[in-house]
Enzyme design. Structure first.
Site, short mmCIF file in Angstrom:
data_model
loop_
_atom_site.label_atom_id
_atom_site.label_comp_id
_atom_site.label_asym_id
_atom_site.label_seq_id
_atom_site.Cartn_x
_atom_site.Cartn_y
_atom_site.Cartn_z
N CYS A 68 63.39 7.34 138.54
CA CYS A 68 63.26 6.65 137.26
C CYS A 68 61.77 6.43 136.93
CB CYS A 68 63.98 5.30 137.30
SG CYS A 68 65.75 5.41 136.93
N CYS A 108 65.81 3.52 142.03
CA CYS A 108 65.85 4.98 141.97
C CYS A 108 64.43 5.55 142.02
CB CYS A 108 66.54 5.42 140.67
SG CYS A 108 66.29 7.18 140.30
N SER A 147 71.59 13.53 146.58
CA SER A 147 71.54 12.17 147.08
C SER A 147 71.09 11.17 146.03
CB SER A 147 70.61 12.11 148.31
OG SER A 147 69.38 12.71 148.02
N HIS A 205 68.42 15.56 137.70
CA HIS A 205 67.25 16.31 138.15
C HIS A 205 67.66 17.63 138.80
CE1 HIS A 205 68.53 14.68 142.04
NE2 HIS A 205 67.72 15.54 142.63
N ASN A 261 71.48 20.73 142.19
CA ASN A 261 72.67 20.25 142.89
C ASN A 261 73.15 19.02 142.16
OD1 ASN A 261 72.57 22.13 145.04
ND2 ASN A 261 70.99 20.90 146.06
N HIS A 276 70.31 10.41 139.44
CA HIS A 276 69.38 10.60 138.32
C HIS A 276 69.33 12.10 137.99
CE1 HIS A 276 65.90 8.94 135.96
NE2 HIS A 276 65.83 10.23 135.73
N GLN A 294 65.67 21.21 141.04
CA GLN A 294 64.59 21.52 141.96
C GLN A 294 64.08 22.94 141.73
OE1 GLN A 294 64.97 20.36 146.13
NE2 GLN A 294 66.98 19.48 145.73
N HIS A 325 68.55 7.24 133.56
CA HIS A 325 69.22 7.35 134.85
C HIS A 325 70.70 7.70 134.72
CE1 HIS A 325 69.58 6.49 139.17
NE2 HIS A 325 70.68 5.79 138.91
O1 LIG Z 1 66.62 18.44 148.48
P1 LIG Z 1 67.74 17.48 148.57
O2 LIG Z 1 68.38 17.19 147.22
O3 LIG Z 1 67.40 16.22 149.32
O4 LIG Z 1 68.84 18.21 149.46
C1 LIG Z 1 69.93 18.96 148.99
O5 LIG Z 1 69.54 20.23 148.45
C2 LIG Z 1 68.90 21.13 149.35
C3 LIG Z 1 68.68 22.45 148.64
O6 LIG Z 1 69.88 23.06 148.22
C4 LIG Z 1 69.72 21.32 150.64
O7 LIG Z 1 68.94 22.05 151.57
C5 LIG Z 1 70.14 20.00 151.25
O8 LIG Z 1 71.02 20.24 152.35
C6 LIG Z 1 70.86 19.16 150.18
O9 LIG Z 1 71.24 17.91 150.73
#
Ligand SMILES: O=P(O)(O)O[C@H]1O[C@H](CO)[C@@H](O)[C@H](O)[C@H]1O
Ligand SMILES: O=P(O)(O)O[C@H]1O[C@H](CO)[C@@H](O)[C@H](O)[C@H]1O
Lengths: 342, 342
Positions: free
Chosen positions: A55, A52, A163, A168, A155, A166, A170, A115
């Site tokens: 981590c 990961c 993806s 997290h 997300n 873990h 943004q 994790h």
């Molecule tokens: O930034 P990540 O986690 O790779 O990507 C994810 O969040 C982003 C922000 O909402 C999006 O634009 C991506 O399509 C989604 O896969």
């Protein structure tokens, strides 16, 4: 003819935060579903995963090594959609072809070194550390000359394009105010001009009278399903005090905020007996130095699941071309969520 | 510092049809993907499926039997989100809690008796029959007193929430104008007031000069990737002649429309070598009896796939809370699609 009933008849609801509408079709929850089933993500994860990139102590794609962090950890996104070094410029042909360069900073925030956790599993005092970091980041990023809006979001779950499991979130911070907060800026500004009061404070007062859509409440925050919710189990966290941004949150409010995030996300996990996927995000005033007396801090949760752990609501043809549509009523969703609050 | 380049640097693009923006991050197409993979739907279907509720002669959930139709077939949706018999009414508490009853009609249109086809596989003269039916339905539904907007659309593929692969689309017709066409009504109306010309006609003229984003063209229609496209391979079909709605389409235009739908959808199927999922929909003037001289008939295609048959673009956290974001540029998408036109 029977009289119009919100719980029975198709209707539209108005979202005063955006000025837009949602179509509600309560009777439609009964239709059978033979379409796509989502995969369920396996629920057992190790506390540490050597592969990961989030981590502690592991190496990321760009060769950097994560520190052996003990609570939270923030770093610049190795594949950020926005970049600090973007040159200024524009591309304009007449009125109809218009592009502008956009500068910004994208960061990743690890919520915990573990994790295997999610916000729903974490203790309020550990979520509190995430809140502290959000506050610091909002201040630090917002203080930059070329950053006029700071979007904090998460997300959660593969179905939400996440993806890496873990825990997290943004931050995307940028020069311009994105479309959704821009709508909320306009709507809250107009309301404030007319009434000299916060739109969301007035709305919250109405909701606390009937409590029909309230999911949870503590000293400083209320979690509720907004009257105009789009996603099946959409909620909003509203601060009881009217302030503009996380920088103005005081100590007790930060504790309450952490606590209500825990309460809400833990209730979500009870809905279908799985770690509940969602996208969440904080909406607050721009960081362009102007005063926004109408802005009222809040956090949205948009979870996609509708009927089960594997059947989501699709926002497709009609929703893309017309407007969002939902089947179960916000009142029914609130009742279920409320019954799951521990 | 290098000079600003649309193909290299993050930027925002303006959508004059809606007045909103999209964030474009060309450099980001390079990031690795470890997230959710979509399932691929099996591609072999029988020409007739006894368990399909859309195939000729089969019985639907409500006990009705489909006729042995030879080209197209339309019927009222057995689980419509809108209903004709909804009583009038409203629910209003102050300025902030507002709902209105909504009446409407939901229909399903089978494009072909053949269970195994899609529009991409059909002959233009058979798609032409679908166009004829759209025209009839727009006229018939639009003539009703309580119908002021007719939304024609298709969800294609499981990933787009389509629960039956039999080639079909839908129509949701209703009392009010939904949010998206309402935005386009405003924007096209303002442009027309200012210039006495159609926004999309002027835009089309610009695109036909450079052809950079043009995918296909015939006598009466152009398929192109709009400058402000949100979805990776989003396209728009624009009529060369400025008219408001499908009711005004003449014979040759209907043939050309059918033909360009065939050309575009067949090119889509070449992108990843699979039957390409999308939601599509026709935008045209409301049926409330007013004149809309600014309205210009067009059709949107919103396909979700990004990198392969199994990796889609997620419109999640940032996109939901901020605004839509895309990785590959519209110009690159147009170039690829154009190269696949036969
Ligand atoms: O930034 P990540 O986690 O790779 O990507 C994810 O969040 C982003 C922000 O909402 C999006 O634009 C991506 O399509 C989604 O896969
Ligand atoms: O009507 P269908 O095909 O059953 O349903 C599909 O299309 C509808 C209109 O876009 C959506 O509301 C549904 O979420 C989707 O599953």
């Amino acid at each position: 003819m029977p009289t119009f009933d919100l719980a029975e008849h198709p209707h539209r609801r108005y979202n005063p935060l955006t000025g837009e509408w949602v179509l509600v079709s309560p009777h439609r929850a009964k239709r059978p579903w033979q379409g796509q089933q989502e995969e369920q993500s396996p629920d057992t994860r190790p506390t540490y995963d050597p592969s990961c990139y989030l981590c502690p102590t592991n190496t990321r794609a760009n060769g950097e090594q994560n520190p052996d962090y003990a609570s939270t950890y923030v770093f610049d996104n190795d594949f950020g959609a926005l970049q600090e070094e973007t040159p200024d410029g524009a591309y304009v042909v007449g009125d109809l072809i218009r592009a502008e360069s956009e500068r910004g900073i994208c960061r990743v925030i690890c919520f915990s070194p573990r994790h295997d956790l999610t916000l729903a599993d974490m203790e309020p005092q550990d979520i509190r550390k995430v809140v502290d970091l959000w506050q610091q980041e909002y201040a630090e990023l917002g203080s930059r000359d070329f950053i006029n809006y700071v979007q904090i979001f998460e997300n959660k779950g593969q179905i939400m394009g996440c993806s890496n499991p873990h825990p997290h979130g943004q931050i995307w911070a940028q020069r311009t105010v994105p479309v959704e907060p821009a709508k909320e800026t306009t709507q809250q500004g107009l309301y404030y001009e007319q009434h000299q009061r916060s739109l969301l404070a007035d709305y919250l007062a109405l909701e606390l009278e009937t409590r029909e859509r309230v999911v949870a409440e503590n000293e400083h925050f209320v979690a509720l399903v907004p009257f105009w919710a789009v996603w099946p189990f959409e909620t909003i966290l509203i601060s009881k005090r009217h302030f503009q941004h996380i920088g103005q949150m005081h100590e007790e409010e930060k504790n309450s905020f952490a606590q209500i995030i825990k309460t809400l996300t833990a209730a979500y996990d009870q809905v279908f007996g799985i770690s509940f996927p969602y996208s969440s995000g904080i909406h607050q005033s721009p960081t362009d130095g102007q005063a926004y007396p109408g802005w009222h801090f809040h956090m949205h949760f948009y979870p996609p699941l509708l009927r089960s752990a594997t059947v989501k609501k699709f926002m497709v043809g009609y929703e893309m071309m017309g407007n969002p549509q939902r089947d179960i009523t916000p009142e029914a969703a609130a009742q279920l969520l409320r019954s799951l609050v521990r």
